[in-house]
Write a protein that holds these residues in place. Structure first.
Motif, PDB file in Angstrom:
ATOM      1  N   GLU A 183     -13.079   3.514 -60.015  1.00 30.88           N
ATOM      2  CA  GLU A 183     -13.031   4.881 -59.485  1.00 30.88           C
ATOM      3  C   GLU A 183     -12.174   5.758 -60.374  1.00 30.88           C
ATOM      4  O   GLU A 183     -11.078   6.184 -59.989  1.00 30.88           O
ATOM      5  CB  GLU A 183     -12.480   4.881 -58.060  1.00 30.88           C
ATOM      6  N   PRO A 184     -12.647   6.043 -61.579  1.00 28.45           N
ATOM      7  CA  PRO A 184     -11.841   6.882 -62.463  1.00 28.45           C
ATOM      8  C   PRO A 184     -11.706   8.297 -61.905  1.00 28.45           C
ATOM      9  O   PRO A 184     -12.612   8.808 -61.246  1.00 28.45           O
ATOM     10  CB  PRO A 184     -12.632   6.878 -63.770  1.00 28.45           C
ATOM     11  N   VAL A 185     -10.573   8.896 -62.161  1.00 30.23           N
ATOM     12  CA  VAL A 185     -10.283  10.246 -61.678  1.00 30.23           C
ATOM     13  C   VAL A 185     -10.574  11.239 -62.804  1.00 30.23           C
ATOM     14  O   VAL A 185     -10.090  11.082 -63.929  1.00 30.23           O
ATOM     15  CB  VAL A 185      -8.812  10.354 -61.230  1.00 30.23           C
ATOM     16  N   LEU A 215     -24.645  14.286 -66.169  1.00 31.74           N
ATOM     17  CA  LEU A 215     -23.540  13.339 -66.207  1.00 31.74           C
ATOM     18  C   LEU A 215     -22.866  13.210 -64.844  1.00 31.74           C
ATOM     19  O   LEU A 215     -22.493  12.113 -64.429  1.00 31.74           O
ATOM     20  CB  LEU A 215     -22.516  13.759 -67.264  1.00 31.74           C
ATOM     21  N   ALA A 216     -22.727  14.302 -64.149  1.00 33.14           N
ATOM     22  CA  ALA A 216     -22.110  14.264 -62.816  1.00 33.14           C
ATOM     23  C   ALA A 216     -22.902  13.334 -61.895  1.00 33.14           C
ATOM     24  O   ALA A 216     -22.327  12.502 -61.181  1.00 33.14           O
ATOM     25  CB  ALA A 216     -22.038  15.667 -62.219  1.00 33.14           C
ATOM     26  N   ARG A 217     -24.234  13.482 -61.906  1.00 31.30           N
ATOM     27  CA  ARG A 217     -25.080  12.604 -61.083  1.00 31.30           C
ATOM     28  C   ARG A 217     -24.953  11.155 -61.532  1.00 31.30           C
ATOM     29  O   ARG A 217     -24.873  10.236 -60.720  1.00 31.30           O
ATOM     30  CB  ARG A 217     -26.538  13.051 -61.165  1.00 31.30           C
ATOM     31  N   LEU A 218     -24.925  10.944 -62.834  1.00 30.86           N
ATOM     32  CA  LEU A 218     -24.864   9.598 -63.396  1.00 30.86           C
ATOM     33  C   LEU A 218     -23.553   8.890 -63.033  1.00 30.86           C
ATOM     34  O   LEU A 218     -23.559   7.731 -62.619  1.00 30.86           O
ATOM     35  CB  LEU A 218     -25.026   9.674 -64.912  1.00 30.86           C
ATOM     36  N   ILE A 219     -22.444   9.584 -63.163  1.00 34.91           N
ATOM     37  CA  ILE A 219     -21.147   8.981 -62.827  1.00 34.91           C
ATOM     38  C   ILE A 219     -21.107   8.593 -61.359  1.00 34.91           C
ATOM     39  O   ILE A 219     -20.623   7.518 -61.001  1.00 34.91           O
ATOM     40  CB  ILE A 219     -19.976   9.926 -63.189  1.00 34.91           C
ATOM     41  N   LYS A 220     -21.650   9.440 -60.514  1.00 35.05           N
ATOM     42  CA  LYS A 220     -21.694   9.135 -59.082  1.00 35.05           C
ATOM     43  C   LYS A 220     -22.490   7.843 -58.829  1.00 35.05           C
ATOM     44  O   LYS A 220     -22.065   6.975 -58.072  1.00 35.05           O
ATOM     45  CB  LYS A 220     -22.308  10.311 -58.320  1.00 35.05           C
ATOM     46  N   VAL A 221     -23.629   7.715 -59.494  1.00 37.66           N
ATOM     47  CA  VAL A 221     -24.457   6.510 -59.355  1.00 37.66           C
ATOM     48  C   VAL A 221     -23.709   5.294 -59.890  1.00 37.66           C
ATOM     49  O   VAL A 221     -23.716   4.229 -59.261  1.00 37.66           O
ATOM     50  CB  VAL A 221     -25.816   6.686 -60.080  1.00 37.66           C
ATOM     51  N   TRP A 222     -23.047   5.428 -61.027  1.00 36.88           N
ATOM     52  CA  TRP A 222     -22.298   4.309 -61.602  1.00 36.88           C
ATOM     53  C   TRP A 222     -21.226   3.814 -60.637  1.00 36.88           C
ATOM     54  O   TRP A 222     -21.050   2.614 -60.452  1.00 36.88           O
ATOM     55  CB  TRP A 222     -21.646   4.710 -62.915  1.00 36.88           C
ATOM     56  N   ILE A 223     -20.496   4.744 -60.038  1.00 40.05           N
ATOM     57  CA  ILE A 223     -19.425   4.373 -59.102  1.00 40.05           C
ATOM     58  C   ILE A 223     -20.020   3.669 -57.876  1.00 40.05           C
ATOM     59  O   ILE A 223     -19.513   2.641 -57.433  1.00 40.05           O
ATOM     60  CB  ILE A 223     -18.590   5.609 -58.697  1.00 40.05           C
ATOM     61  N   GLU A 224     -21.098   4.233 -57.330  1.00 40.03           N
ATOM     62  CA  GLU A 224     -21.732   3.625 -56.153  1.00 40.03           C
ATOM     63  C   GLU A 224     -22.248   2.212 -56.463  1.00 40.03           C
ATOM     64  O   GLU A 224     -22.052   1.292 -55.666  1.00 40.03           O
ATOM     65  CB  GLU A 224     -22.878   4.510 -55.654  1.00 40.03           C
ATOM     66  N   LEU A 282     -16.110   3.731 -68.951  1.00 40.69           N
ATOM     67  CA  LEU A 282     -15.684   4.798 -68.046  1.00 40.69           C
ATOM     68  C   LEU A 282     -15.156   4.240 -66.730  1.00 40.69           C
ATOM     69  O   LEU A 282     -14.095   4.636 -66.263  1.00 40.69           O
ATOM     70  CB  LEU A 282     -16.834   5.767 -67.772  1.00 40.69           C
ATOM     71  N   LEU A 283     -15.877   3.292 -66.142  1.00 44.14           N
ATOM     72  CA  LEU A 283     -15.455   2.746 -64.856  1.00 44.14           C
ATOM     73  C   LEU A 283     -14.185   1.913 -64.949  1.00 44.14           C
ATOM     74  O   LEU A 283     -13.480   1.748 -63.960  1.00 44.14           O
ATOM     75  CB  LEU A 283     -16.580   1.925 -64.233  1.00 44.14           C
ATOM     76  N   GLU A 289     -19.304  -0.212 -56.742  1.00 46.42           N
ATOM     77  CA  GLU A 289     -18.766  -0.564 -55.415  1.00 46.42           C
ATOM     78  C   GLU A 289     -19.641  -1.613 -54.728  1.00 46.42           C
ATOM     79  O   GLU A 289     -19.135  -2.569 -54.138  1.00 46.42           O
ATOM     80  CB  GLU A 289     -18.649   0.693 -54.541  1.00 46.42           C
ATOM     81  N   LYS A 290     -20.957  -1.429 -54.799  1.00 45.69           N
ATOM     82  CA  LYS A 290     -21.872  -2.402 -54.191  1.00 45.69           C
ATOM     83  C   LYS A 290     -21.763  -3.768 -54.864  1.00 45.69           C
ATOM     84  O   LYS A 290     -21.751  -4.803 -54.199  1.00 45.69           O
ATOM     85  CB  LYS A 290     -23.316  -1.897 -54.268  1.00 45.69           C
ATOM     86  N   THR A 291     -21.678  -3.750 -56.176  1.00 44.39           N
ATOM     87  CA  THR A 291     -21.608  -5.008 -56.917  1.00 44.39           C
ATOM     88  C   THR A 291     -20.326  -5.771 -56.608  1.00 44.39           C
ATOM     89  O   THR A 291     -20.366  -6.955 -56.288  1.00 44.39           O
ATOM     90  CB  THR A 291     -21.712  -4.741 -58.437  1.00 44.39           C
ATOM     91  N   ILE A 292     -19.180  -5.092 -56.677  1.00 41.29           N
ATOM     92  CA  ILE A 292     -17.917  -5.819 -56.460  1.00 41.29           C
ATOM     93  C   ILE A 292     -17.723  -6.230 -55.004  1.00 41.29           C
ATOM     94  O   ILE A 292     -16.932  -7.125 -54.727  1.00 41.29           O
ATOM     95  CB  ILE A 292     -16.689  -5.041 -56.994  1.00 41.29           C
ATOM     96  N   SER A 293     -18.463  -5.604 -54.079  1.00 45.92           N
ATOM     97  CA  SER A 293     -18.353  -6.019 -52.669  1.00 45.92           C
ATOM     98  C   SER A 293     -18.914  -7.426 -52.462  1.00 45.92           C
ATOM     99  O   SER A 293     -18.608  -8.080 -51.473  1.00 45.92           O
ATOM    100  CB  SER A 293     -19.070  -5.019 -51.757  1.00 45.92           C
TER     101      SER A 293
END
Length: 196
Positions: free
Chosen positions: A78-80, A49-58, A26-27, A61-65
């Motif tokens: 950041e899939p749309v 799923l909405a909560r889960l996708i939000k956590v996955w994105i966050e 998904l990401l 972002e932290k990991t790739i930083s």
């Protein structure tokens, strides 16, 4: 794969899972749809799923930083959200049956409040992109003959017939109408993908 083979789009069909493969797939996508079945359990799943996708994105972002000091590149993650697709519901006289209408509305409210309002979303994603009703015997026959449902024809009906003979008359007309309806809904999805 797009560069290697010259594809315009790649569609990834994921099962209803919250595991690592679904997370990564998904990401790594530019955009996504959520297929829904209009019932209570799916409404609860879409909310989760909405909560889960939000956590996955966050988390992504932290990991790739942390990557730049090591010279590691990554994908944005950041899939749309392009919209929900209502599927596998019963219709009568060309209209969605009332209990399914209720759950379609409930799920759409969750989509608007939890996904469209809180996650990256495309225009028009607050409505259903397509509504694909239960097509009963069409899908198994499509699998037998190796065709898309919208490409089924009279000859293919022999695989649905108890006698093994191709259908005719009202039964054939209904079969072909349902296959064409399916094709029209798939065109709606393809249009969103093409514009998204």
């Amino acid at each position: 794969m797009i560069q290697k083979y010259g594809f315009d789009h790649i569609l990834v069909d994921l099962g209803p899972s919250s595991g690592a493969i679904t997370n990564l797939a998904l990401l790594s996508c530019d955009s996504y749809f959520i297929p829904v079945t209009p019932d209570r359990f799916c409404a609860q799943a879409v909310d989760a799923l909405a909560r889960l996708i939000k956590v996955w994105i966050e988390r992504h972002e932290k990991t790739i930083s942390t990557f730049p000091p090591f010279g590691i590149s990554s994908f944005p993650g950041e899939p749309v959200f392009l919209g929900a697709i209502s599927q596998n519901f019963k219709a009568y006289a060309g209209r969605t049956r009332r209990p399914y209408q209720y759950w379609e509305a409930e799920i759409l409210e969750i989509v608007r409040d939890r996904i469209v309002a809180e996650l990256p979303s495309g225009s028009g994603s607050e409505e259903y992109v397509a509504t694909i009703r239960d097509f009963g015997g069409l899908a198994p026959v499509a699998h037998i003959v190796g065709k898309a449902i919208f490409d089924l024809n009279r000859e293919d009906t022999k695989f649905a017939s108890a006698e093994g003979a191709a259908w005719q008359g009202v039964a054939l007309e209904s079969w072909l109408t349902r296959a064409a309806e399916y094709g029209a809904e798939i065109e709606k999805i393809a249009k969103v993908v093409g514009n998204g």
